[in-house]
Design a protein around this motif. Structure first.
Motif, PDB file in Angstrom:
ATOM      1  N   UNK A  16      15.069 -11.068  16.504  1.00  0.00           N
ATOM      2  CA  UNK A  16      14.823 -12.474  16.775  1.00  0.00           C
ATOM      3  C   UNK A  16      13.352 -12.829  16.788  1.00  0.00           C
ATOM      4  N   UNK A  17      13.074 -14.083  17.149  1.00  0.00           N
ATOM      5  CA  UNK A  17      11.705 -14.596  17.139  1.00  0.00           C
ATOM      6  C   UNK A  17      11.403 -15.333  18.437  1.00  0.00           C
ATOM      7  N   UNK A  44      -0.784   1.332  29.274  1.00  0.00           N
ATOM      8  CA  UNK A  44      -2.025   0.582  29.338  1.00  0.00           C
ATOM      9  C   UNK A  44      -1.897  -0.722  28.552  1.00  0.00           C
ATOM     10  N   UNK A  45      -2.714  -1.692  28.952  1.00  0.00           N
ATOM     11  CA  UNK A  45      -2.742  -2.948  28.205  1.00  0.00           C
ATOM     12  C   UNK A  45      -3.335  -2.686  26.820  1.00  0.00           C
ATOM     13  N   UNK A  46      -2.714  -3.259  25.803  1.00  0.00           N
ATOM     14  CA  UNK A  46      -3.174  -3.034  24.432  1.00  0.00           C
ATOM     15  C   UNK A  46      -3.353  -4.348  23.696  1.00  0.00           C
ATOM     16  N   UNK A  47      -4.253  -4.325  22.730  1.00  0.00           N
ATOM     17  CA  UNK A  47      -4.499  -5.501  21.911  1.00  0.00           C
ATOM     18  C   UNK A  47      -3.407  -5.689  20.877  1.00  0.00           C
ATOM     19  N   UNK A  48      -2.998  -6.919  20.676  1.00  0.00           N
ATOM     20  CA  UNK A  48      -1.945  -7.251  19.721  1.00  0.00           C
ATOM     21  C   UNK A  48      -2.514  -8.035  18.541  1.00  0.00           C
ATOM     22  N   UNK A  49      -3.271  -9.079  18.845  1.00  0.00           N
ATOM     23  CA  UNK A  49      -3.826  -9.932  17.797  1.00  0.00           C
ATOM     24  C   UNK A  49      -5.051 -10.638  18.338  1.00  0.00           C
ATOM     25  N   UNK A  50      -5.952 -10.982  17.435  1.00  0.00           N
ATOM     26  CA  UNK A  50      -7.166 -11.690  17.836  1.00  0.00           C
ATOM     27  C   UNK A  50      -7.575 -12.651  16.739  1.00  0.00           C
ATOM     28  N   UNK A  61      -2.970  -5.613  15.466  1.00  0.00           N
ATOM     29  CA  UNK A  61      -2.678  -4.202  15.661  1.00  0.00           C
ATOM     30  C   UNK A  61      -1.690  -3.762  14.588  1.00  0.00           C
ATOM     31  N   UNK A  62      -1.765  -2.503  14.187  1.00  0.00           N
ATOM     32  CA  UNK A  62      -0.880  -1.998  13.129  1.00  0.00           C
ATOM     33  C   UNK A  62       0.591  -2.163  13.511  1.00  0.00           C
ATOM     34  N   UNK A  63       0.887  -2.062  14.786  1.00  0.00           N
ATOM     35  CA  UNK A  63       2.279  -2.116  15.237  1.00  0.00           C
ATOM     36  C   UNK A  63       2.928  -3.478  15.051  1.00  0.00           C
ATOM     37  N   UNK A  64       2.122  -4.529  14.875  1.00  0.00           N
ATOM     38  CA  UNK A  64       2.693  -5.879  14.748  1.00  0.00           C
ATOM     39  C   UNK A  64       2.333  -6.533  13.424  1.00  0.00           C
ATOM     40  N   UNK A  65       1.532  -5.868  12.620  1.00  0.00           N
ATOM     41  CA  UNK A  65       1.087  -6.461  11.361  1.00  0.00           C
ATOM     42  C   UNK A  65       2.284  -6.791  10.475  1.00  0.00           C
ATOM     43  N   UNK A  66       2.287  -8.002   9.945  1.00  0.00           N
ATOM     44  CA  UNK A  66       3.397  -8.439   9.107  1.00  0.00           C
ATOM     45  C   UNK A  66       4.531  -9.086   9.875  1.00  0.00           C
ATOM     46  N   UNK A  67       4.512  -8.944  11.208  1.00  0.00           N
ATOM     47  CA  UNK A  67       5.580  -9.545  12.039  1.00  0.00           C
ATOM     48  C   UNK A  67       5.034 -10.646  12.946  1.00  0.00           C
ATOM     49  N   UNK A  68       3.811 -10.485  13.430  1.00  0.00           N
ATOM     50  CA  UNK A  68       3.211 -11.446  14.356  1.00  0.00           C
ATOM     51  C   UNK A  68       2.123 -12.235  13.635  1.00  0.00           C
ATOM     52  N   UNK A  69       1.951 -13.493  14.046  1.00  0.00           N
ATOM     53  CA  UNK A  69       0.908 -14.346  13.486  1.00  0.00           C
ATOM     54  C   UNK A  69       0.219 -15.103  14.606  1.00  0.00           C
ATOM     55  N   UNK A  70      -1.101 -14.981  14.659  1.00  0.00           N
ATOM     56  CA  UNK A  70      -1.887 -15.752  15.626  1.00  0.00           C
ATOM     57  C   UNK A  70      -2.451 -16.969  14.905  1.00  0.00           C
ATOM     58  N   UNK A  84       7.941 -12.529  15.027  1.00  0.00           N
ATOM     59  CA  UNK A  84       9.183 -12.424  14.253  1.00  0.00           C
ATOM     60  C   UNK A  84       9.633 -10.972  14.197  1.00  0.00           C
ATOM     61  N   UNK A  85      10.888 -10.776  13.827  1.00  0.00           N
ATOM     62  CA  UNK A  85      11.459  -9.427  13.692  1.00  0.00           C
ATOM     63  C   UNK A  85      11.156  -8.575  14.916  1.00  0.00           C
ATOM     64  N   UNK A  86      11.408  -9.142  16.066  1.00  0.00           N
ATOM     65  CA  UNK A  86      11.071  -8.465  17.319  1.00  0.00           C
ATOM     66  C   UNK A  86      11.888  -7.197  17.506  1.00  0.00           C
ATOM     67  N   UNK A  87      11.235  -6.219  18.119  1.00  0.00           N
ATOM     68  CA  UNK A  87      11.854  -4.917  18.381  1.00  0.00           C
ATOM     69  C   UNK A  87      11.869  -4.649  19.884  1.00  0.00           C
TER      70      UNK A  87
END
Length: 127
Positions: A16-17, A44-50, A61-70, A84-87
């Motif tokens: 889902x999204x 630990x707290x990690x960076x997702x997007x900036x 972050x590589x883990x969200x690239x192509x799925x998340x948009x800031x 999008x395409x949440x895991x």
């Protein structure tokens, strides 16, 4: 001072999204970057997007690239994180943050560069 308020979290099934919003107020002219971070229980707290708000460059972050948009809406002083395409592994408390740094540093999505933080919002993804 800069105040940040997140909204839009919640629970969703895998695939889902969700869209998170971060409304900024106060001395926002003192900042040039906005970031989204997350912290899962026991981790630990990690960076997702900036985003470099001056020029619009975005970093992920590589883990969200192509799925998340800031993205940002300057008229509303609001930054968004479209997820999008949440895991299930995306489950965490999500925080938005504001700071000031060079673009090279912004690209690292390093939380130590951010001075202002929102209160956080929960995102839960079920399998």
């Amino acid at each position: 001072q800069v105040q940040l308020v997140e909204s839009g979290g919640g629970s969703v099934q895998a695939g889902g999204s969700l869209r998170l919003s971060c409304a900024a107020s106060g001395y926002t002219y003192s900042t040039n970057c906005m970031g989204w971070f997350r912290q899962a229980p026991g981790k630990e707290r990690e960076g997702v997007a900036a985003m470099y708000t001056g020029g619009g460059s975005t970093y992920y972050a590589d883990s969200v690239k192509g799925r998340f948009t800031i993205s940002q809406d300057n008229a509303k002083n609001t930054v968004y994180l479209q997820m999008n395409s949440l895991k299930p592994e995306d489950t965490a408390m999500y925080y938005c943050a504001a700071g000031a740094a060079t673009e090279a540093v912004i690209a690292t999505i390093d939380l130590s560069e951010y001075n202002y933080w929102g209160q956080g919002i929960q995102v839960t993804v079920s399998s």
